[in-house]
Design an enzyme around this catalytic site. Structure first.
Site, short mmCIF file in Angstrom:
data_model
loop_
_atom_site.label_atom_id
_atom_site.label_comp_id
_atom_site.label_asym_id
_atom_site.label_seq_id
_atom_site.Cartn_x
_atom_site.Cartn_y
_atom_site.Cartn_z
N ASN A 1 0.73 -1.15 0.08
CA ASN A 1 -0.05 -0.05 0.03
C ASN A 1 0.95 1.14 0.24
OD1 ASN A 1 -2.53 -1.45 0.41
ND2 ASN A 1 -1.93 -1.66 2.37
N GLU B 1 -0.99 2.27 6.75
CA GLU B 1 -1.20 2.88 7.90
C GLU B 1 0.00 3.24 8.44
OE1 GLU B 1 -3.48 -0.22 9.77
OE2 GLU B 1 -5.02 -0.14 8.36
N HIS C 1 6.46 -1.33 3.41
CA HIS C 1 6.18 -2.66 3.91
C HIS C 1 5.32 -3.70 2.99
CE1 HIS C 1 2.98 -0.46 5.79
NE2 HIS C 1 2.16 -1.55 5.91
N MET C 2 5.64 -4.90 2.83
CA MET C 2 4.81 -5.67 2.11
C MET C 2 4.08 -6.84 2.74
SD MET C 2 6.82 -8.10 -0.65
CE MET C 2 7.17 -6.98 -1.94
N HIS C 3 2.73 -6.91 2.49
CA HIS C 3 1.95 -8.00 2.95
C HIS C 3 1.87 -9.31 2.26
CE1 HIS C 3 -0.18 -5.05 5.71
NE2 HIS C 3 0.40 -4.03 4.92
#
Length: 114
Positions: free
Chosen positions: A88, A96, A101-103
């Site tokens: 995101n 957020e 960062h990568m999910h």
């Protein structure tokens, strides 16, 4: 800019986190609010605010993040059935925490995004 975020504290092992992988480039750990049975966050060990801040000097970090995500997916045995990788960017994109960062999500059939 000096970063004192929760992610930096996890990288430095100042906070208890479920770190599942760490090398000199990235750290991967379980998300504390999982959206799937397997929900891993993969972050660079150096501060990058968002994907907008990927540049000539740090672009290889993103490739390493993807590589590690695939390796974790294989280790967690979700690579055959499938998984989702999400990054995101900024508030409207759903970011957020002001830290790239990568999910990695998997372990169940994920609904389409549309």
């Amino acid at each position: 800019m000096k970063d004192e975020s929760i992610f930096k504290k996890i990288i430095n092992k100042e906070l208890t986190a479920s770190i599942i992988y760490q090398d000199k480039i990235v750290t991967a750990f379980k998300d504390i609010k999982p959206k799937a049975p397997i929900h891993i966050l993969i972050i660079p060990n150096i501060f990058i605010s968002s994907s907008n801040d990927i540049d000539e000097k740090n672009k290889d970090i993103l490739a390493h993040m993807f590589y590690i995500a695939v390796q974790i997916a294989k280790k967690k045995k979700i690579s055959e059935k499938g998984y989702r990788i999400i990054i995101n960017c900024n508030k409207d994109g759903g970011q957020e925490i002001n830290y790239l960062h990568m999910h990695l999500l998997g372990g169940k059939k994920l609904r389409p995004l549309s």
